[in-house]
Design a protein around this motif. Structure first.
Motif, PDB file in Angstrom:
ATOM      1  N   ARG A  92       0.818  -1.219   0.000  1.00 18.32           N
ATOM      2  CA  ARG A  92       0.000   0.000   0.000  1.00 18.32           C
ATOM      3  C   ARG A  92       0.854   1.272   0.000  1.00 18.32           C
ATOM      4  O   ARG A  92       0.318   2.375   0.008  1.00 18.32           O
ATOM      5  CB  ARG A  92      -0.910   0.004   1.235  1.00 18.32           C
ATOM      6  N   ASN A  93       2.198   1.126  -0.005  1.00 19.20           N
ATOM      7  CA  ASN A  93       3.144   2.253   0.011  1.00 19.20           C
ATOM      8  C   ASN A  93       2.908   3.202   1.174  1.00 19.20           C
ATOM      9  O   ASN A  93       2.870   4.414   1.025  1.00 19.20           O
ATOM     10  CB  ASN A  93       3.122   3.018  -1.317  1.00 19.20           C
ATOM     11  N   ILE A  94       2.742   2.635   2.374  1.00 21.54           N
ATOM     12  CA  ILE A  94       2.549   3.432   3.585  1.00 21.54           C
ATOM     13  C   ILE A  94       3.898   3.602   4.281  1.00 21.54           C
ATOM     14  O   ILE A  94       4.614   2.637   4.509  1.00 21.54           O
ATOM     15  CB  ILE A  94       1.520   2.769   4.516  1.00 21.54           C
ATOM     16  N   ILE A  95       4.210   4.860   4.629  1.00 21.93           N
ATOM     17  CA  ILE A  95       5.498   5.191   5.245  1.00 21.93           C
ATOM     18  C   ILE A  95       5.318   5.360   6.747  1.00 21.93           C
ATOM     19  O   ILE A  95       4.495   6.158   7.196  1.00 21.93           O
ATOM     20  CB  ILE A  95       6.061   6.494   4.646  1.00 21.93           C
ATOM     21  N   THR A  96       6.087   4.585   7.526  1.00 25.07           N
ATOM     22  CA  THR A  96       6.131   4.719   8.978  1.00 25.07           C
ATOM     23  C   THR A  96       7.591   4.759   9.409  1.00 25.07           C
ATOM     24  O   THR A  96       8.491   4.549   8.593  1.00 25.07           O
ATOM     25  CB  THR A  96       5.434   3.541   9.691  1.00 25.07           C
ATOM     26  N   LYS A  97       7.835   5.024  10.684  1.00 21.25           N
ATOM     27  CA  LYS A  97       9.198   5.008  11.193  1.00 21.25           C
ATOM     28  C   LYS A  97       9.742   3.582  11.094  1.00 21.25           C
ATOM     29  O   LYS A  97       9.061   2.632  11.449  1.00 21.25           O
ATOM     30  CB  LYS A  97       9.229   5.478  12.647  1.00 21.25           C
ATOM     31  N   GLY A  98      10.960   3.460  10.589  1.00 22.79           N
ATOM     32  CA  GLY A  98      11.583   2.156  10.435  1.00 22.79           C
ATOM     33  C   GLY A  98      11.394   1.549   9.058  1.00 22.79           C
ATOM     34  O   GLY A  98      12.014   0.534   8.742  1.00 22.79           O
ATOM     35  N   ALA A  99      10.558   2.135   8.226  1.00 29.01           N
ATOM     36  CA  ALA A  99      10.317   1.600   6.882  1.00 29.01           C
ATOM     37  C   ALA A  99      11.551   1.819   6.005  1.00 29.01           C
ATOM     38  O   ALA A  99      12.255   2.814   6.141  1.00 29.01           O
ATOM     39  CB  ALA A  99       9.105   2.273   6.257  1.00 29.01           C
ATOM     40  N   ILE A 100      11.796   0.879   5.102  1.00 31.11           N
ATOM     41  CA  ILE A 100      12.875   1.018   4.126  1.00 31.11           C
ATOM     42  C   ILE A 100      12.247   1.550   2.841  1.00 31.11           C
ATOM     43  O   ILE A 100      11.334   0.929   2.295  1.00 31.11           O
ATOM     44  CB  ILE A 100      13.571  -0.336   3.837  1.00 31.11           C
ATOM     45  N   ILE A 101      12.716   2.722   2.396  1.00 27.89           N
ATOM     46  CA  ILE A 101      12.140   3.346   1.198  1.00 27.89           C
ATOM     47  C   ILE A 101      13.199   3.416   0.100  1.00 27.89           C
ATOM     48  O   ILE A 101      14.393   3.502   0.372  1.00 27.89           O
ATOM     49  CB  ILE A 101      11.584   4.768   1.497  1.00 27.89           C
ATOM     50  N   GLU A 102      12.729   3.354  -1.135  1.00 29.94           N
ATOM     51  CA  GLU A 102      13.598   3.524  -2.293  1.00 29.94           C
ATOM     52  C   GLU A 102      13.520   4.991  -2.696  1.00 29.94           C
ATOM     53  O   GLU A 102      12.437   5.509  -2.982  1.00 29.94           O
ATOM     54  CB  GLU A 102      13.128   2.626  -3.440  1.00 29.94           C
ATOM     55  N   GLY A 106      19.047   6.122  -3.404  1.00 30.17           N
ATOM     56  CA  GLY A 106      19.223   4.719  -3.034  1.00 30.17           C
ATOM     57  C   GLY A 106      18.250   4.355  -1.920  1.00 30.17           C
ATOM     58  O   GLY A 106      17.338   5.115  -1.593  1.00 30.17           O
ATOM     59  N   LYS A 107      18.471   3.192  -1.310  1.00 30.34           N
ATOM     60  CA  LYS A 107      17.587   2.751  -0.230  1.00 30.34           C
ATOM     61  C   LYS A 107      17.932   3.486   1.061  1.00 30.34           C
ATOM     62  O   LYS A 107      19.098   3.729   1.360  1.00 30.34           O
ATOM     63  CB  LYS A 107      17.724   1.245  -0.004  1.00 30.34           C
ATOM     64  N   ALA A 108      16.874   3.816   1.840  1.00 30.88           N
ATOM     65  CA  ALA A 108      17.071   4.549   3.087  1.00 30.88           C
ATOM     66  C   ALA A 108      16.051   4.073   4.122  1.00 30.88           C
ATOM     67  O   ALA A 108      14.965   3.617   3.772  1.00 30.88           O
ATOM     68  CB  ALA A 108      16.915   6.048   2.845  1.00 30.88           C
ATOM     69  N   ARG A 109      16.436   4.180   5.402  1.00 32.56           N
ATOM     70  CA  ARG A 109      15.548   3.813   6.514  1.00 32.56           C
ATOM     71  C   ARG A 109      14.964   5.092   7.119  1.00 32.56           C
ATOM     72  O   ARG A 109      15.686   6.025   7.438  1.00 32.56           O
ATOM     73  CB  ARG A 109      16.302   3.033   7.582  1.00 32.56           C
ATOM     74  N   VAL A 110      13.646   5.122   7.289  1.00 34.25           N
ATOM     75  CA  VAL A 110      12.958   6.296   7.822  1.00 34.25           C
ATOM     76  C   VAL A 110      13.228   6.401   9.322  1.00 34.25           C
ATOM     77  O   VAL A 110      13.061   5.434  10.066  1.00 34.25           O
ATOM     78  CB  VAL A 110      11.437   6.213   7.549  1.00 34.25           C
ATOM     79  N   THR A 111      13.655   7.591   9.767  1.00 34.93           N
ATOM     80  CA  THR A 111      13.965   7.807  11.183  1.00 34.93           C
ATOM     81  C   THR A 111      12.961   8.717  11.873  1.00 34.93           C
ATOM     82  O   THR A 111      12.949   8.805  13.093  1.00 34.93           O
ATOM     83  CB  THR A 111      15.373   8.412  11.338  1.00 34.93           C
ATOM     84  N   SER A 112      12.129   9.419  11.110  1.00 37.59           N
ATOM     85  CA  SER A 112      11.123  10.293  11.714  1.00 37.59           C
ATOM     86  C   SER A 112       9.762   9.614  11.707  1.00 37.59           C
ATOM     87  O   SER A 112       9.578   8.558  11.103  1.00 37.59           O
ATOM     88  CB  SER A 112      11.034  11.618  10.945  1.00 37.59           C
ATOM     89  N   ARG A 113       8.804  10.221  12.399  1.00 37.77           N
ATOM     90  CA  ARG A 113       7.440   9.699  12.415  1.00 37.77           C
ATOM     91  C   ARG A 113       6.556  10.646  11.599  1.00 37.77           C
ATOM     92  O   ARG A 113       6.111  11.676  12.116  1.00 37.77           O
ATOM     93  CB  ARG A 113       6.939   9.613  13.855  1.00 37.77           C
ATOM     94  N   PRO A 114       6.310  10.328  10.313  1.00 36.74           N
ATOM     95  CA  PRO A 114       5.577  11.257   9.450  1.00 36.74           C
ATOM     96  C   PRO A 114       4.174  11.583   9.949  1.00 36.74           C
ATOM     97  O   PRO A 114       3.668  12.675   9.700  1.00 36.74           O
ATOM     98  CB  PRO A 114       5.515  10.541   8.105  1.00 36.74           C
ATOM     99  N   GLY A 115       3.545  10.671  10.668  1.00 40.24           N
ATOM    100  CA  GLY A 115       2.215  10.925  11.205  1.00 40.24           C
ATOM    101  C   GLY A 115       2.222  11.829  12.421  1.00 40.24           C
ATOM    102  O   GLY A 115       1.169  12.249  12.894  1.00 40.24           O
ATOM    103  N   GLN A 116       3.404  12.147  12.954  1.00 41.75           N
ATOM    104  CA  GLN A 116       3.519  12.998  14.132  1.00 41.75           C
ATOM    105  C   GLN A 116       4.213  14.324  13.823  1.00 41.75           C
ATOM    106  O   GLN A 116       3.884  15.348  14.422  1.00 41.75           O
ATOM    107  CB  GLN A 116       4.328  12.277  15.232  1.00 41.75           C
ATOM    108  N   VAL A 117       5.200  14.315  12.917  1.00 40.16           N
ATOM    109  CA  VAL A 117       5.985  15.526  12.662  1.00 40.16           C
ATOM    110  C   VAL A 117       5.758  16.118  11.275  1.00 40.16           C
ATOM    111  O   VAL A 117       6.133  17.253  11.025  1.00 40.16           O
ATOM    112  CB  VAL A 117       7.493  15.279  12.876  1.00 40.16           C
ATOM    113  N   GLY A 118       5.184  15.362  10.346  1.00 41.11           N
ATOM    114  CA  GLY A 118       4.800  15.904   9.052  1.00 41.11           C
ATOM    115  C   GLY A 118       5.839  15.822   7.956  1.00 41.11           C
ATOM    116  O   GLY A 118       5.565  16.186   6.823  1.00 41.11           O
ATOM    117  N   ILE A 119       7.074  15.387   8.263  1.00 39.77           N
ATOM    118  CA  ILE A 119       8.093  15.242   7.231  1.00 39.77           C
ATOM    119  C   ILE A 119       8.745  13.866   7.351  1.00 39.77           C
ATOM    120  O   ILE A 119       8.618  13.205   8.376  1.00 39.77           O
ATOM    121  CB  ILE A 119       9.186  16.333   7.314  1.00 39.77           C
TER     122      ILE A 119
END
Length: 129
Positions: A92-102, A106-119
Motif C-alpha cells: 500500500r506504500n505506507i510510510i512509517t518510522k523504520g520503513a525502508i524506502i527507495e 538509493g535505499k534509506a531507513r525512515v527515522t522520523s514519524r511522518p504521522g507525528q511531525v509531518g516530514i
C-alpha cells in the motif's frame, strides 16, 4: 469510532478491575492516519496544552542523510521496499518510522514519524546490507 487510551478494566491475570472513576476526554486517542506516497499534503492538529501537531497525509520527498559524509540531501521517494511494522504496508506504500524506502539516492531507513511531525527524515543504507 474513538480509541480509548486509558488503562484496561482487566488485570494481567484476567480479573475485572472496578475503577472509582469513568473515562476522561483526555484519554481519547485519534484515528490513525497513514502517510502514503503522493503530492505533499499535511493536516494540522491541536495537541494537548495548545501545541501544534502536523500529520503528513501524503508526501513524495524525504530528507536523506548519508552517514559517511554526514550530509543531508532532499530526495524523491519512489516506493516502499520493506516495512517491519506491517508487511501489508509495503504493497500500500505506507510510510512509517523504520520503513525502508527507495529514493533517488538509493535505499534509506525512515527515522522520523511522518504521522507525528509531518516530514520524512531518513538515513541512507550502505550498499552491503
Amino acid at each position: 469510532m474513538a480509541l480509548w487510551q486509558g488503562s484496561s478494566r482487566r488485570s494481567k491475570t484476567g480479573r475485572r478491575i472496578r475503577y472509582h472513576r469513568g473515562k476522561r476526554k483526555f484519554e481519547i486517542g485519534r484515528e490513525e492516519l497513514h502517510t502514503i506516497i503522493g503530492p505533499i499534503s499535511v493536516k494540522r492538529l491541536r495537541a494537548r496544552s495548545g501545541n501544534l501537531k502536523i500529520r503528513a497525509k501524503s508526501t513524495n520527498i524525504a530528507y536523506v542523510t548519508d552517514p559517511k559524509t554526514n550530509k543531508t540531501t532532499k530526495a524523491e521517494i519512489i516506493s516502499v521496499v520493506d516495512n517491519p511494522a506491517n508487511i501489508h504496508y509495503v504493497r500500500r506504500n505506507i510510510i512509517t518510522k523504520g520503513a525502508i524506502i527507495e529514493t533517488s539516492l538509493g535505499k534509506a531507513r525512515v527515522t522520523s514519524r511522518p504521522g507525528q511531525v509531518g516530514i520524512v527524515n531518513a538515513v541512507l543504507l550502505s550498499e552491503e546490507s
